[in-house]
Enzyme design. Sequence first.
Site, short mmCIF file in Angstrom:
data_model
loop_
_atom_site.label_atom_id
_atom_site.label_comp_id
_atom_site.label_asym_id
_atom_site.label_seq_id
_atom_site.Cartn_x
_atom_site.Cartn_y
_atom_site.Cartn_z
N ARG A 180 1.56 -0.64 0.18
CA ARG A 180 0.17 0.05 -0.61
C ARG A 180 1.31 1.54 0.09
NH1 ARG A 180 -0.32 3.49 3.14
NH2 ARG A 180 0.79 2.56 4.77
N GLU A 189 10.93 -3.91 0.90
CA GLU A 189 10.94 -4.46 1.75
C GLU A 189 10.95 -6.08 1.55
OE1 GLU A 189 7.13 -1.98 3.87
OE2 GLU A 189 6.53 -3.19 2.51
C1 5RP Z 1 4.14 -0.83 3.15
C2 5RP Z 1 3.45 -1.72 3.49
C3 5RP Z 1 3.03 -1.71 4.83
O1 5RP Z 1 4.01 -2.66 5.84
C4 5RP Z 1 1.72 -2.31 5.07
O2 5RP Z 1 0.87 -1.46 3.43
C5 5RP Z 1 1.48 -1.88 6.12
O3 5RP Z 1 1.13 -0.45 6.29
P1 5RP Z 1 -0.04 0.40 8.37
O4 5RP Z 1 0.45 -1.13 9.10
O5 5RP Z 1 0.64 1.76 7.39
O6 5RP Z 1 -1.29 -0.51 6.99
O7 5RP Z 1 3.62 -2.56 2.80
O8 5RP Z 1 4.28 -0.77 1.49
#
Ligand code: 5RP
Length: 230
Positions: free
Chosen positions: A101, A108
């Site tokens: 997201r 990552e």
């Molecule tokens: C970023 C990611 C985040 O780890 C994932 O979207 C979760 O985010 P949040 O803890 O704000 O819900 O994959 O690329």
Amino acid sequence: MDNARLNEEKRIAGYHAAGMVEEGGIVGLGTGSTVLFAMERLGARIAEGLSVAGIPTSYQAALRAREYGIPLASLDEHPKIDIAIDGADQVDPRFNLIKGRGAAHLREKIVADAADQLVIVVDRTKMADRLDAPVPIEVLPFACSPVLRRLTGMGGRPVLREAVKKDGPVITDNGNLVIDCSFGAIGDAAALEAAISAIPGVVGCGLFTAFGKKMKVVIGDGRECRVLSL
Ligand code: 5RP
């Protein structure tokens, strides 16, 4: 769930994960709102005397780590990471994940792969019986149109991600574009990850299916947290 409760679950999960970091540890620092709580707590532990180094997965992670007083290092200095802490958008019962997201899923995944232990911090809303969220896919700008065509050919519904506070598409920390591709309910997540990753021009797929064995999922659940492993 209202925002205050959601944030509290994120905080509980993040703080718990920060407590799992050991003295001298090399720590992968994921991206997103839940990991920021882990970094906040890790910063407090460092202020109390803990010595660690963090490998950030994004500009966000690097900037916030500096704010919290977490010393930073690189994968060149530490190709092996002791523990990576990261968030997720969806987690299924086999610990397959959808991430990206925040468009940081390429780095990552590299950090998750380099880590001995992967700790995923989430609130309850992220747990799903089956993955069905759109899959974020980082692509080289040069390859965007052919990749969109290939994804459609695979039965997906791909959409180029648009920026919110900038006109035009999202540009990742690596200078690439992001396609969000819906596949409906995903049957074989590992096969789909392999198929997407094999398209020339795709540099990162937000499906994470290879890390279940070294993963712990820390779920903020009401006022407590649950820690799951396979
Ligand atoms: C970023 C990611 C985040 O780890 C994932 O979207 C979760 O985010 P949040 O803890 O704000 O819900 O994959 O690329």
